[in-house]
Design a protein around this motif. Structure first.
Motif, PDB file in Angstrom:
ATOM      1  N   THR A 159      45.558  88.434 102.252  1.00 48.23           N
ATOM      2  CA  THR A 159      45.330  89.605 101.411  1.00 48.23           C
ATOM      3  C   THR A 159      44.402  89.306 100.237  1.00 48.23           C
ATOM      4  OG1 THR A 159      47.368  89.100 100.198  1.00 48.23           O
ATOM      5  CG2 THR A 159      47.532  90.664 102.033  1.00 48.23           C
ATOM      6  N   ALA A 160      44.445  88.100  99.708  1.00 49.02           N
ATOM      7  CA  ALA A 160      43.558  87.713  98.608  1.00 49.02           C
ATOM      8  C   ALA A 160      43.186  86.256  98.830  1.00 49.02           C
ATOM      9  CB  ALA A 160      44.258  87.902  97.259  1.00 49.02           C
ATOM     10  N   GLY A 161      41.998  86.027  99.364  1.00 45.35           N
ATOM     11  CA  GLY A 161      41.686  84.688  99.817  1.00 45.35           C
ATOM     12  C   GLY A 161      42.564  84.361 101.016  1.00 45.35           C
ATOM     13  N   VAL A 162      42.954  83.118 101.151  1.00 45.63           N
ATOM     14  CA  VAL A 162      43.809  82.705 102.265  1.00 45.63           C
ATOM     15  C   VAL A 162      44.859  81.738 101.740  1.00 45.63           C
ATOM     16  CG1 VAL A 162      43.913  81.538 104.492  1.00 45.63           C
ATOM     17  CG2 VAL A 162      41.954  82.978 103.938  1.00 45.63           C
ATOM     18  N   ARG A 163      46.107  82.033 102.054  1.00 47.07           N
ATOM     19  CA  ARG A 163      47.204  81.114 101.798  1.00 47.07           C
ATOM     20  C   ARG A 163      47.880  80.848 103.130  1.00 47.07           C
ATOM     21  NH1 ARG A 163      48.787  80.801  96.379  1.00 47.07           N
ATOM     22  NH2 ARG A 163      47.621  82.229  95.015  1.00 47.07           N
ATOM     23  N   ALA A 164      48.044  79.577 103.460  1.00 47.62           N
ATOM     24  CA  ALA A 164      48.603  79.227 104.761  1.00 47.62           C
ATOM     25  C   ALA A 164      49.611  78.097 104.598  1.00 47.62           C
ATOM     26  CB  ALA A 164      47.497  78.803 105.727  1.00 47.62           C
ATOM     27  N   ALA A 165      50.652  78.145 105.413  1.00 49.38           N
ATOM     28  CA  ALA A 165      51.664  77.091 105.436  1.00 49.38           C
ATOM     29  C   ALA A 165      52.147  76.926 106.865  1.00 49.38           C
ATOM     30  CB  ALA A 165      52.828  77.435 104.506  1.00 49.38           C
ATOM     31  N   ALA A 166      52.505  75.705 107.211  1.00 52.16           N
ATOM     32  CA  ALA A 166      53.019  75.424 108.551  1.00 52.16           C
ATOM     33  C   ALA A 166      54.152  74.422 108.447  1.00 52.16           C
ATOM     34  CB  ALA A 166      51.913  74.869 109.457  1.00 52.16           C
ATOM     35  N   ARG A 167      55.141  74.566 109.324  1.00 48.49           N
ATOM     36  CA  ARG A 167      56.249  73.637 109.367  1.00 48.49           C
ATOM     37  C   ARG A 167      56.741  73.485 110.795  1.00 48.49           C
ATOM     38  NH1 ARG A 167      60.026  73.914 105.739  1.00 48.49           N
ATOM     39  NH2 ARG A 167      61.537  72.863 107.076  1.00 48.49           N
ATOM     40  N   GLU A 212      39.830  79.787  98.581  1.00 46.19           N
ATOM     41  CA  GLU A 212      39.182  80.851  97.828  1.00 46.19           C
ATOM     42  C   GLU A 212      37.737  80.941  98.307  1.00 46.19           C
ATOM     43  OE1 GLU A 212      39.565  79.791  93.762  1.00 46.19           O
ATOM     44  OE2 GLU A 212      41.765  79.842  93.795  1.00 46.19           O
ATOM     45  N   PRO A 213      37.381  81.974  99.076  1.00 47.95           N
ATOM     46  CA  PRO A 213      36.029  82.057  99.627  1.00 47.95           C
ATOM     47  C   PRO A 213      34.991  82.281  98.548  1.00 47.95           C
ATOM     48  CG  PRO A 213      37.255  84.059 100.094  1.00 47.95           C
ATOM     49  CD  PRO A 213      38.226  83.099  99.490  1.00 47.95           C
ATOM     50  N   GLY A 214      33.806  81.692  98.788  1.00 46.29           N
ATOM     51  CA  GLY A 214      32.709  81.831  97.841  1.00 46.29           C
ATOM     52  C   GLY A 214      31.532  82.568  98.449  1.00 46.29           C
ATOM     53  N   ARG A 215      30.345  82.017  98.272  1.00 43.98           N
ATOM     54  CA  ARG A 215      29.116  82.689  98.684  1.00 43.98           C
ATOM     55  C   ARG A 215      28.953  82.649 100.201  1.00 43.98           C
ATOM     56  NH1 ARG A 215      23.765  80.951  99.421  1.00 43.98           N
ATOM     57  NH2 ARG A 215      24.391  78.811  98.900  1.00 43.98           N
ATOM     58  N   ARG A 216      28.534  83.778 100.757  1.00 43.18           N
ATOM     59  CA  ARG A 216      28.242  83.837 102.187  1.00 43.18           C
ATOM     60  C   ARG A 216      26.813  83.368 102.435  1.00 43.18           C
ATOM     61  NH1 ARG A 216      28.519  89.038 106.367  1.00 43.18           N
ATOM     62  NH2 ARG A 216      27.299  88.031 108.015  1.00 43.18           N
ATOM     63  N   LEU A 217      26.655  82.475 103.405  1.00 39.14           N
ATOM     64  CA  LEU A 217      25.326  82.021 103.792  1.00 39.14           C
ATOM     65  C   LEU A 217      24.719  83.021 104.774  1.00 39.14           C
ATOM     66  CD1 LEU A 217      26.044  78.221 104.320  1.00 39.14           C
ATOM     67  CD2 LEU A 217      25.497  79.463 102.210  1.00 39.14           C
ATOM     68  N   PRO A 218      23.408  83.228 104.738  1.00 43.87           N
ATOM     69  CA  PRO A 218      22.793  84.257 105.596  1.00 43.87           C
ATOM     70  C   PRO A 218      22.873  83.882 107.067  1.00 43.87           C
ATOM     71  CG  PRO A 218      21.111  82.989 104.439  1.00 43.87           C
ATOM     72  CD  PRO A 218      22.418  82.581 103.846  1.00 43.87           C
ATOM     73  N   GLY A 219      23.005  84.913 107.912  1.00 39.86           N
ATOM     74  CA  GLY A 219      22.957  84.727 109.360  1.00 39.86           C
ATOM     75  C   GLY A 219      24.295  84.317 109.958  1.00 39.86           C
ATOM     76  N   ARG A 220      24.257  84.106 111.280  1.00 41.44           N
ATOM     77  CA  ARG A 220      25.397  83.561 112.013  1.00 41.44           C
ATOM     78  C   ARG A 220      24.984  82.191 112.541  1.00 41.44           C
ATOM     79  NH1 ARG A 220      29.808  86.173 113.497  1.00 41.44           N
ATOM     80  NH2 ARG A 220      29.911  85.240 115.573  1.00 41.44           N
ATOM     81  N   TRP A 221      25.809  81.202 112.302  1.00 44.38           N
ATOM     82  CA  TRP A 221      25.451  79.815 112.524  1.00 44.38           C
ATOM     83  C   TRP A 221      25.980  79.326 113.859  1.00 44.38           C
ATOM     84  CZ3 TRP A 221      23.472  76.298 108.525  1.00 44.38           C
ATOM     85  CH2 TRP A 221      23.006  77.009 107.391  1.00 44.38           C
ATOM     86  N   PRO A 222      25.092  78.837 114.746  1.00 44.17           N
ATOM     87  CA  PRO A 222      25.541  78.279 116.021  1.00 44.17           C
ATOM     88  C   PRO A 222      25.911  76.806 115.872  1.00 44.17           C
ATOM     89  CG  PRO A 222      23.160  78.327 115.977  1.00 44.17           C
ATOM     90  CD  PRO A 222      23.615  78.903 114.654  1.00 44.17           C
ATOM     91  N   LEU A 223      26.817  76.351 116.701  1.00 40.17           N
ATOM     92  CA  LEU A 223      27.206  74.939 116.704  1.00 40.17           C
ATOM     93  C   LEU A 223      27.676  74.567 118.108  1.00 40.17           C
ATOM     94  CD1 LEU A 223      27.701  72.329 115.084  1.00 40.17           C
ATOM     95  CD2 LEU A 223      30.018  73.170 114.624  1.00 40.17           C
ATOM     96  N   SER A 224      27.160  73.465 118.627  1.00 38.87           N
ATOM     97  CA  SER A 224      27.579  72.950 119.932  1.00 38.87           C
ATOM     98  C   SER A 224      27.960  71.478 119.770  1.00 38.87           C
ATOM     99  CB  SER A 224      26.456  73.079 120.966  1.00 38.87           C
ATOM    100  OG  SER A 224      26.130  74.430 121.205  1.00 38.87           O
TER     101      SER A 224
END
Length: 210
Positions: free
Chosen positions: A111-119, A131-143
């Motif tokens: 809901t505000a950034g991301v909070r995650a926990a696992a057990r 806490e997300p920051g600046r978005r980089l332009p485009g969609r980035w491929p990775l293989s």
């Protein structure tokens, strides 16, 4: 026997990733026949929370740790620790690719950034805030290829992905007695949010281990 989709798996969702440089003495065991990539006597380790949703072949949550390794001179990613909340994902990951998935329960709040926990059933594994920051332009491929030990032999599997990328600030915490304790002893080198990713994981048809 738990049923799971045949490979390749087509997955989509959100990933929250941090990278560390960890002393070689603290690195977990990696896949048979591979060695960690060294950077000034340290290894490159990543940990990520992943939410598979939207058009994914399976919908589930995931927490993983991986090490950058080499197979000869070829760079690979070795998943050393991983937890999911899907029995189908656990069974398929183990049998198809030798990924050592275990079960856990997750609490993910976006809901505000991301909070995650696992057990696990026995103890807490980790929790984190992104806490997300600046978005980089485009969609980035990775293989890349994932390298795992499957039935005593090295198995490599192709991964292709594309996502939008944001810089992020992350705070991690883990049990001092748990498997991820090393990652909370030092700040992350880099954290990213890989949003609305699409991934194709595995071969189009099963073949012998590579």
């Amino acid at each position: 026997m738990t049923r799971y989709p045949e490979e390749p798996w087509h997955l989509a969702g959100q990933m929250y990733l941090s990278l560390w440089l960890v002393p070689r003495s603290e690195l977990p065991e990696v896949a048979h026949g591979t060695r960690p990539v060294g950077v000034a006597g340290r290894g490159v380790v990543g940990a990520a929370w992943v939410v598979y949703e939207n058009d994914s072949v399976l919908h589930y949550n995931e927490l993983l740790r991986a090490v950058l390794v080499r197979d000869g001179l070829r760079p690979r990613v070795c998943i050393t620790d991983i937890w999911v909340d899907s029995t189908a994902s656990m069974a398929g990951g183990r049998e198809l690719w030798g990924i050592p998935k275990e079960m856990a329960t997750f609490d993910v709040d976006r809901t505000a950034g991301v909070r995650a926990a696992a057990r696990t059933a026995e103890d807490a594994l980790a929790d984190a805030v992104f806490e997300p920051g600046r978005r980089l332009p485009g969609r980035w491929p990775l293989s890349y290829r994932v390298a795992q030990t499957r039935h005593g032999r090295l198995k490599t599997s192709p991964v292709r992905s594309r996502s939008t990328v944001r810089t992020a600030r992350a705070r991690w915490a883990a049990q001092e007695s748990g498997p991820l304790r090393e990652l909370t002893r030092r700040p992350a080198l880099l954290s990213l949010a890989l949003n609305d990713f699409s991934i194709r994981f595995g071969h189009a048809a099963r073949g012998p281990a590579e």
